[in-house]
Motif scaffolding. Structure first.
Motif, PDB file in Angstrom:
ATOM      1  N   GLY A   1       0.793  -1.222   0.000  1.00 47.59           N
ATOM      2  CA  GLY A   1       0.000   0.000   0.000  1.00 47.59           C
ATOM      3  C   GLY A   1       0.820   1.263   0.000  1.00 47.59           C
ATOM      4  O   GLY A   1       0.278   2.357  -0.182  1.00 47.59           O
TER       5      GLY A   1
ATOM      6  N   ASN B   1       2.880   3.637  -1.856  1.00 49.76           N
ATOM      7  CA  ASN B   1       3.213   3.897  -3.248  1.00 49.76           C
ATOM      8  C   ASN B   1       3.228   5.377  -3.613  1.00 49.76           C
ATOM      9  O   ASN B   1       3.317   5.708  -4.794  1.00 49.76           O
TER      10      ASN B   1
ATOM     11  N   THR C   1      -5.707   9.914  -1.777  1.00 50.45           N
ATOM     12  CA  THR C   1      -6.274   8.632  -1.326  1.00 50.45           C
ATOM     13  C   THR C   1      -6.797   7.825  -2.514  1.00 50.45           C
ATOM     14  O   THR C   1      -6.554   6.615  -2.627  1.00 50.45           O
ATOM     15  N   GLU C   2      -7.519   8.465  -3.406  1.00 53.65           N
ATOM     16  CA  GLU C   2      -8.085   7.767  -4.547  1.00 53.65           C
ATOM     17  C   GLU C   2      -7.010   7.408  -5.576  1.00 53.65           C
ATOM     18  O   GLU C   2      -7.063   6.347  -6.211  1.00 53.65           O
TER      19      GLU C   2
ATOM     20  N   ARG D   1      -3.818   6.685  -5.066  1.00 52.06           N
ATOM     21  CA  ARG D   1      -2.982   5.567  -4.644  1.00 52.06           C
ATOM     22  C   ARG D   1      -3.688   4.238  -4.914  1.00 52.06           C
ATOM     23  O   ARG D   1      -3.022   3.206  -5.054  1.00 52.06           O
ATOM     24  N   LYS D   2      -5.048   4.257  -4.995  1.00 56.76           N
ATOM     25  CA  LYS D   2      -5.785   3.034  -5.289  1.00 56.76           C
ATOM     26  C   LYS D   2      -5.814   2.762  -6.804  1.00 56.76           C
ATOM     27  O   LYS D   2      -5.839   1.605  -7.221  1.00 56.76           O
ATOM     28  N   GLU D   3      -5.797   3.836  -7.571  1.00 57.68           N
ATOM     29  CA  GLU D   3      -5.913   3.686  -9.012  1.00 57.68           C
ATOM     30  C   GLU D   3      -4.576   3.369  -9.690  1.00 57.68           C
ATOM     31  O   GLU D   3      -4.533   2.751 -10.748  1.00 57.68           O
TER      32      GLU D   3
ATOM     33  N   ASP E   1      -0.228   2.259  -9.507  1.00 60.87           N
ATOM     34  CA  ASP E   1       0.806   1.552  -8.735  1.00 60.87           C
ATOM     35  C   ASP E   1       1.712   2.530  -7.992  1.00 60.87           C
ATOM     36  O   ASP E   1       2.151   2.255  -6.868  1.00 60.87           O
TER      37      ASP E   1
END
Length: 805
Positions: free
Chosen positions: A583, A585, A688-689, A691-693, A695
């Motif tokens: 997590g 990244n 926040t969004e 880092r999820k979308e 790498d």
């Protein structure tokens, strides 16, 4: 050996080698320049030729009988208990004595032959002779250079470079008097044997004229007088640019010193002779007068006929009165001595004659007193009355005076008692002769005075003869045991001067090098950066020579095999170790100052992450001076600022690039309140969004020491990379950065050193390594994490070790 001590020694050695490597030109150039300058200066310096002589000071010894008779009381008057070396040294260096020696020699003019670089002193000029009048030279002309150029057999050109900057130039005929407001001299053709006019025309000739005071000061300052061991020998040494002049001065000084040592004795002897001469003249006048009276009375009266007893009384009376006159003369001598002593310690006049007291001890004390007073006068030429040696002499003089006053009192009392006894006996004899007729008594009294004067005259003649014998016995207390002779070149020590100049140049170079190290030293390698900071160091980026606009070039695209690209691949590998938890990244890139390469690092780092088939989002958070859009060839568009103020979603602000997998959110329009926008809640939502979308998320921010945006954003990222450039990186800056991060409790920071210049051998080694790797097809495929630059000075240990920092 202790490991810590060994490590410290290695660090010190590395530091020394670093200083030498960075300042080698300075360390070679400055000593070389100093050496060359020293060679030039010493070549122009004139050699000093020494001369020396030795003088023996006589010790007090026992003279043989014949010499003792000749010297009489003079020897006892002036003989010392032994020579005072310190006082004799002061006498030899006294201004009066040196001035007398200078007056005996002709050293007012110094001649030179002028060469291309320097002027060599000579004993005289070729074809000409100079007559100067130093007393008519001004201060600016004394010691100035007078250049003489002979035009032909009748004329010459004279150039005087005066000390105040003025220059006199004029043409004159030989034998013509040259007189200006600054000098007066006459230059004539030389007599035969002194060179020819043709020689004078072919040479550059120069002379200097010095006053007597300048010569005296030069010789006084250069004269060295010292004792030889425990002996009573004085060694005199002096140097001059001409060897003959040094010898001439020492010869003259030695002669004057010998004369000085006998002058006082001769003066006392002369005054004694004058005193005796005056007494003889008075007695002769009295004898002539008394003889005339006797002759006249004998013509008028009968011849005196005394009985045997009366004749005996008369003879005794004459003898006693003669003795009384001698006593009176001694009393007058004591009174003269008492008056001399009453003048005080500063009196330097010649003492009165004291030999008539027939007391050798008193005569010796008077001689010692006069010698001490002369020493005091000579010493006052160099020291003040408060000097301890002057005070010591004053004490000795006072003690001697008190002793002589006591002697005078006792001697006067004894002489007066003896005179009273003689007067009583004279009265008795006169009573016995009173029975004679008056005319006979008067005649007898006259004859008695005549006889007394005759005997006293003989006594004075005897003393005068003794004084003449004493004059013949007067000798100096000093003897020249070694005539003045040359001692060769005594200075200057040119080898020492060259060595000192060179060492000074080396010390100056080292001082400048150390000063540069302390005040202006830059961090130029990853190892130096690790030693300078407690922060984690992720790696170093070599200088990219082909870059023309900083931070605007994607090296990974333009030069995929360049060492700089390989360094970024090594940095990418290190980041994988640093972001070791799942997590993590988000990477923030900033710098300490503008222009250190943060945007260059952020864009190339993002491109290489995308090249490794990792989806990457590059966000330009430098809303004050954005540059990311130029590096990737995009427009700012609506960008980040538009998203934060709510004009679009963050996905709408994303732009695609030519690199597969690399997306960019540009800065958008530059807002007036850029720093306030970073505090928006939409920033945290974006990160926040994103880092999820993706790498990896790479954020470019403003310099940390100028604007606080990066400090605010560091709280929202997993790792912060702070870029520093070798052109500005230094220990003081790292200390300032550590304090700033400590105050904000930020510890997930790593340093990247940008702009590293590899050493020549490492540069060629790296070139060979890259050619070797790519020739075998390694490149940035399966071995894209190649960290070769760590071995070439951009990181001297495995980057994985930084994961614990």
């Amino acid at each position: 050996m202790d490991t810590g001590t060994s490590n410290n020694s290695i660090k010190q050695l590395r530091l020394a080698l670093k200083v030498a490597a960075k300042n080698w030109l300075l360390l070679v150039l400055l000593p070389g320049l100093a050496y060359g300058y020293a060679r030039f200066v010493t070549h122009k310096q004139l050699d000093q030729y020494g001369a020396r002589t030795e003088i023996l000071l006589e010790q007090k010894d026992e003279y043989d009988k014949a010499r003792e008779i000749m010297e009489g009381v003079v020897r006892s008057r002036f003989q010392r208990q032994g020579p005072d070396i310190a006082n004799q040294v002061r006498i030899l260096k006294s201004r009066d004595l040196v001035a007398r020696a200078v007056a005996d020699i002709d050293h007012n003019i110094t001649y030179f032959i002028v060469g291309r670089v320097r002027a060599l002193p000579v004993g005289g000029l070729s074809g000409v002779e100079v007559e100067a009048f130093p007393e008519q030279f001004s201060g600016s002309a004394l010691g100035a250079d007078f250049d003489l150029d002979v035009i032909d057999g009748n004329a010459y050109r004279l150039t005087a470079n005066l000390h105040d900057g003025r220059v006199y130039t004029g043409e004159h005929g030989f034998g013509e008097e040259v007189q200006t407001g600054d000098f007066r001299l006459i230059i004539r053709k030389a007599e035969s044997g002194r060179g020819t006019i043709a020689q004078a025309m072919a040479q550059g000739q120069r002379f200097q004229v010095r006053s007597e005071n300048q010569i005296i000061n030069q010789y006084r300052g250069g004269l060295s007088v010292s004792g030889v061991g425990q002996t009573s020998i004085l060694k005199l040494q002096i140097s001059d640019i001409l060897p003959d002049r040094a010898i001439e001065f020492l010869d003259a000084l030695s002669v004057r010193y010998i004369e000085y040592s006998t002058a006082a004795k001769e003066e006392v002897n002369r005054r004694t002779d004058e005193f005796l001469e005056q007494q003889l003249i008075k007695i002769e006048a009295n004898v002539d007068s008394l003889q005339d009276i006797i002759d006249q009375q004998r013509q008028e009266a009968e011849i005196l006929d005394l009985t045997r007893n009366e004749q005996a009384y008369f003879t005794e009376l004459v003898q006693i009165e003669t003795q009384r006159e001698e006593l009176r003369l001694k009393l007058r001598s004591l009174s003269a001595l008492e008056e001399y002593l009453s003048r005080g310690v500063e009196n330097t006049s010649i003492p009165p004659s004291t030999f008539l007291t027939q007391d050798a001890v008193a005569a010796e004390q008077v001689g010692e007193l006069y010698g001490l007073q002369l020493q005091r006068t000579q010493m006052l030429l160099d020291v003040t009355p408060s000097n301890f040696q002057i005070k010591r002499l004053d004490s000795l003089i006072s003690t001697n005076r008190i002793s002589l006053f006591d002697y005078i009192s006792g001697a006067r009392l004894a002489l007066e008692d003896e005179s009273s006894l003689l007067s009583g006996r004279i009265g008795e004899l006169e009573d016995k002769l009173f029975r004679l007729p008056k005319s006979e008594r008067e005649l007898l009294a006259i004859e008695r005075r005549l006889a007394i004067n005759d005997k006293f005259y003989g006594y004075i003649l005897e003393q005068r003869a003794t004084n003449l014998m004493a004059r013949a016995a007067i000798t100096s207390n000093a003897n020249i045991i070694e005539a003045a002779r040359g001692a060769g070149i005594t200075g200057p020590d040119k080898a020492k001067s060259i060595r000192n100049y060179t060492l000074f140049g080396l010390v100056l170079a080292l001082g400048i090098a150390v000063l540069r190290l302390l005040l202006f030293e830059r961090i130029e390698s990853v190892n130096e950066l690790r030693e300078a900071t407690r922060l984690s160091v992720s790696g170093g980026i070599p200088r990219y020579e082909d870059i023309k606009e900083k931070e605007y070039v994607l090296v990974a695209s333009k030069s995929p095999r360049h060492p700089t690209t390989e360094a970024f691949r090594g940095l990418r590998t290190n980041l994988q170790y640093l972001l070791n938890r799942e997590g993590q990244n988000t990477i923030l890139v900033s710098s300490m100052h503008p222009g250190e390469g943060k945007t260059f690092t952020a864009t190339n780092m993002a491109a290489l992450l995308a090249q490794a088939e990792r989806t990457t989002l590059l966000i330009d958070f430098d809303l004050h001076k954005p540059r990311v859009h130029k590096a990737v060839g995009l427009t700012r568009g609506i960008g980040l600022s538009g998203y934060i103020i709510g004009k679009s979603s963050w996905k709408d602000a994303v732009q695609k690039t030519e690199f597969p997998g690399l997306d960019v959110i540009t800065s958008g329009p530059i807002p007036p309140n850029a720093s306030e926008l970073t505090l928006s809640e939409r920033v945290e939502t974006l990160l926040t969004e994103a880092r999820k979308e993706y790498d990896f998320v790479v954020i470019d921010t403003p310099p940390i020491l100028l604007i606080t945006d990066a400090l605010v954003l560091m709280k929202h990222v997993d790792r912060a990379l702070l870029v520093t450039n070798v052109k500005r990186a230094n220990v003081r800056g790292m200390r300032q950065l550590e304090e700033l991060l400590g105050q904000n409790n930020i510890d997930h920071v790593s340093m990247v050193l940008n702009g590293i210049v590899p050493t020549r051998w490492r540069y060629y080694a790296s070139k060979y390594a890259y050619r070797y790797l790519y020739s075998y097809g390694y490149g940035y495929g399966g071995y894209g994490s190649y960290t070769g630059y760590g071995g070439y000075g951009y990181g001297d240990r495995q980057y994985g070790d930084d994961a614990e920092d």
